[in-house]
Scaffold this active site. Structure first.
Site, PDB file in Angstrom:
ATOM      1  N   HIS A   1      37.648  32.102  43.545  1.00  0.00           N
ATOM      2  CA  HIS A   1      36.957  32.551  44.765  1.00  0.00           C
ATOM      3  C   HIS A   1      35.574  33.097  44.469  1.00  0.00           C
ATOM      4  O   HIS A   1      34.988  33.786  45.309  1.00  0.00           O
ATOM      5  CB  HIS A   1      37.810  33.603  45.495  1.00  0.00           C
ATOM      6  CG  HIS A   1      39.086  33.017  46.016  1.00  0.00           C
ATOM      7  ND1 HIS A   1      40.165  33.793  46.391  1.00  0.00           N
ATOM      8  CD2 HIS A   1      39.476  31.727  46.206  1.00  0.00           C
ATOM      9  CE1 HIS A   1      41.148  33.000  46.807  1.00  0.00           C
ATOM     10  NE2 HIS A   1      40.751  31.740  46.692  1.00  0.00           N
TER      11      HIS A   1
ATOM     12  N   THR B   1      49.386  39.148  43.489  1.00  0.00           N
ATOM     13  CA  THR B   1      48.823  38.408  44.622  1.00  0.00           C
ATOM     14  C   THR B   1      49.902  38.225  45.684  1.00  0.00           C
ATOM     15  O   THR B   1      51.054  37.983  45.374  1.00  0.00           O
ATOM     16  CB  THR B   1      48.260  37.018  44.212  1.00  0.00           C
ATOM     17  OG1 THR B   1      47.884  36.291  45.393  1.00  0.00           O
ATOM     18  CG2 THR B   1      49.220  36.202  43.390  1.00  0.00           C
TER      19      THR B   1
ATOM     20  N   TYR C   1      29.095  42.786  49.996  1.00  0.00           N
ATOM     21  CA  TYR C   1      29.203  42.481  48.556  1.00  0.00           C
ATOM     22  C   TYR C   1      28.386  43.462  47.721  1.00  0.00           C
ATOM     23  O   TYR C   1      28.722  43.738  46.571  1.00  0.00           O
ATOM     24  CB  TYR C   1      28.849  41.012  48.282  1.00  0.00           C
ATOM     25  CG  TYR C   1      29.991  40.129  48.764  1.00  0.00           C
ATOM     26  CD1 TYR C   1      29.956  39.510  50.012  1.00  0.00           C
ATOM     27  CD2 TYR C   1      31.156  40.028  48.013  1.00  0.00           C
ATOM     28  CE1 TYR C   1      31.041  38.785  50.477  1.00  0.00           C
ATOM     29  CE2 TYR C   1      32.247  39.297  48.470  1.00  0.00           C
ATOM     30  CZ  TYR C   1      32.189  38.693  49.702  1.00  0.00           C
ATOM     31  OH  TYR C   1      33.275  37.996  50.174  1.00  0.00           O
TER      32      TYR C   1
ATOM     33  N   ASP D   1      36.103  40.279  40.771  1.00  0.00           N
ATOM     34  CA  ASP D   1      35.633  41.306  39.832  1.00  0.00           C
ATOM     35  C   ASP D   1      35.565  40.708  38.421  1.00  0.00           C
ATOM     36  O   ASP D   1      36.063  39.600  38.186  1.00  0.00           O
ATOM     37  CB  ASP D   1      36.550  42.553  39.876  1.00  0.00           C
ATOM     38  CG  ASP D   1      37.970  42.301  39.358  1.00  0.00           C
ATOM     39  OD1 ASP D   1      38.933  42.645  40.071  1.00  0.00           O
ATOM     40  OD2 ASP D   1      38.114  41.744  38.245  1.00  0.00           O
TER      41      ASP D   1
HETATM   42  N1  APR Z   1      50.236  45.978  40.510  1.00  0.00           N
HETATM   43  C1  APR Z   1      50.615  44.707  40.842  1.00  0.00           C
HETATM   44  N2  APR Z   1      50.559  44.213  42.095  1.00  0.00           N
HETATM   45  C2  APR Z   1      50.093  45.054  43.055  1.00  0.00           C
HETATM   46  C3  APR Z   1      49.680  46.384  42.796  1.00  0.00           C
HETATM   47  C4  APR Z   1      49.758  46.832  41.446  1.00  0.00           C
HETATM   48  N3  APR Z   1      49.393  48.086  41.103  1.00  0.00           N
HETATM   49  N4  APR Z   1      49.270  46.946  43.975  1.00  0.00           N
HETATM   50  C5  APR Z   1      49.416  45.992  44.926  1.00  0.00           C
HETATM   51  N5  APR Z   1      49.933  44.862  44.387  1.00  0.00           N
HETATM   52  C6  APR Z   1      50.229  43.578  45.030  1.00  0.00           C
HETATM   53  C7  APR Z   1      50.588  43.677  46.500  1.00  0.00           C
HETATM   54  O1  APR Z   1      51.981  43.916  46.651  1.00  0.00           O
HETATM   55  C8  APR Z   1      50.204  42.276  46.991  1.00  0.00           C
HETATM   56  O2  APR Z   1      51.271  41.353  46.791  1.00  0.00           O
HETATM   57  O3  APR Z   1      49.048  42.803  44.975  1.00  0.00           O
HETATM   58  C9  APR Z   1      49.035  41.887  46.083  1.00  0.00           C
HETATM   59  C10 APR Z   1      47.699  41.996  46.760  1.00  0.00           C
HETATM   60  O4  APR Z   1      47.675  41.031  47.790  1.00  0.00           O
HETATM   61  P1  APR Z   1      46.310  40.825  48.596  1.00  0.00           P
HETATM   62  O5  APR Z   1      45.740  42.148  48.952  1.00  0.00           O
HETATM   63  O6  APR Z   1      46.597  39.817  49.672  1.00  0.00           O
HETATM   64  O7  APR Z   1      45.317  40.191  47.515  1.00  0.00           O
HETATM   65  P2  APR Z   1      45.256  38.697  47.021  1.00  0.00           P
HETATM   66  O8  APR Z   1      46.596  38.045  47.024  1.00  0.00           O
HETATM   67  O9  APR Z   1      44.496  38.714  45.734  1.00  0.00           O
HETATM   68  O10 APR Z   1      44.337  38.002  48.162  1.00  0.00           O
HETATM   69  C11 APR Z   1      43.996  36.649  47.961  1.00  0.00           C
HETATM   70  O11 APR Z   1      42.589  36.705  49.910  1.00  0.00           O
HETATM   71  O12 APR Z   1      40.972  37.625  51.251  1.00  0.00           O
HETATM   72  C12 APR Z   1      41.197  36.731  50.257  1.00  0.00           C
HETATM   73  O13 APR Z   1      39.572  36.002  48.754  1.00  0.00           O
HETATM   74  C13 APR Z   1      40.435  37.056  49.016  1.00  0.00           C
HETATM   75  O14 APR Z   1      41.045  36.548  46.747  1.00  0.00           O
HETATM   76  C14 APR Z   1      41.512  37.150  47.954  1.00  0.00           C
HETATM   77  C15 APR Z   1      42.652  36.364  48.546  1.00  0.00           C
END
Ligand code: APR
Length: 233
Positions: A105, A180, A54, A90
């Site tokens: 989170h 997401t 972190y 963030d």
């Molecule tokens: N614009 C929009 N979406 C995007 C972009 C972009 N420029 N780049 C990537 N993505 C999308 C990806 O296609 C994916 O669907 O963002 C998503 C990111 O997914 P993850 O990396 O799984 O992130 P997230 O869904 O926020 O993860 C959820 O998992 O590990 C835990 O606590 C952590 O909060 C996190 C949670």
């Protein structure tokens, strides 16, 4: 009476600010084991490793800037009541001007004593401290003399703000999901609490497996997709 928009965001909304996502190629979980650096077992196994992870996230955040998607989401507040419910730790939504942000989170810039718990919601907000982008190390204690830990919901811990988030989604007139992968519950199931009348949009450049036919997929990156979304309103 202004309509309400619930904006559910994940790491993708901050990707164009240079902050990594978790599950894209080269994402954080390609380089770190979440069970080591972001789980409650990982914390008790090796506090220093978790603190360092972190510290790194805070250091990245020091130089990151909100992008046009964060700003467009904040700009919706001109004509709507906007509840941002983010899985991100963030502070870019706040720095872009969003005034109501629920961090499901936790928040990377905040810490709390590792033993602070109360009955209601798992920990008492008054024991949460903002360290900005500074590093926290083993031996750094809260005023109560207890080791500081990241104010993050680790894997294996409850999500104290889930009830509040459900309430906000259920009363939204429009639900917007940005960036997401919808893989981490209970956050991933939030959109299902939308009222049947509320249209649901998702902005993501990837093909997001959706079971709900009423979801309108804007298959673009967040900064571009937000332009389309604002046009549609
Ligand atoms: N614009 C929009 N979406 C995007 C972009 C972009 N420029 N780049 C990537 N993505 C999308 C990806 O296609 C994916 O669907 O963002 C998503 C990111 O997914 P993850 O990396 O799984 O992130 P997230 O869904 O926020 O993860 C959820 O998992 O590990 C835990 O606590 C952590 O909060 C996190 C949670």
């Amino acid at each position: 009476m202004k309509k309400r928009i619930a904006v559910l965001t994940g790491a993708g909304v901050s990707a164009e600010s240079g902050l990594g996502t978790y599950r894209d190629n080269g994402g954080l979980w390609d380089n770190y084991d979440p069970m080591e650096v972001a789980s409650i077992e990982g914390w008790y196994r090796n506090r220093s490793k978790v603190l360092e992870f972190y510290n790194m996230q805070r250091e990245h955040l020091r130089s990151a800037k909100p992008n046009d998607a964060h700003r467009a989401i904040a700009g919706l507040e001109k004509d709507y009541i906007v509840d941002v419910i983010t899985q991100n730790v963030d502070n870019l939504h706040e720095r872009a001007g969003s005034t109501h942000v629920v961090h499901l989170h936790g928040e990377a810039t905040k810490v709390r004593p590792e033993n602070c718990y109360n009955d209601e919601d798992g920990f008492s907000e008054k024991q949460v401290f903002d360290v900005g982008y500074d590093a926290v190390h083993l031996g750094d204690k809260a005023p109560n003399g207890v080791q500081l830990r990241p104010h993050i919901v680790f894997f294996g811990e409850a999500v104290p703000k889930m009830e509040q988030a459900i309430e906000l989604v259920s009363k939204a007139d429009i639900v917007l999901i940005v960036g997401t992968s919808l893989q981490v519950y209970p956050a991933a199931g939030l959109y299902r609490y939308a009222s049947p009348e509320a249209p649901i949009y998702i902005i993501d450049p990837a093909d997001v497996p959706l079971w709900d036919k009423r979801i309108h997929h804007i298959r673009k990156v967040a900064t571009e997709g937000m332009k389309d979304f604002v046009q549609m309103l």
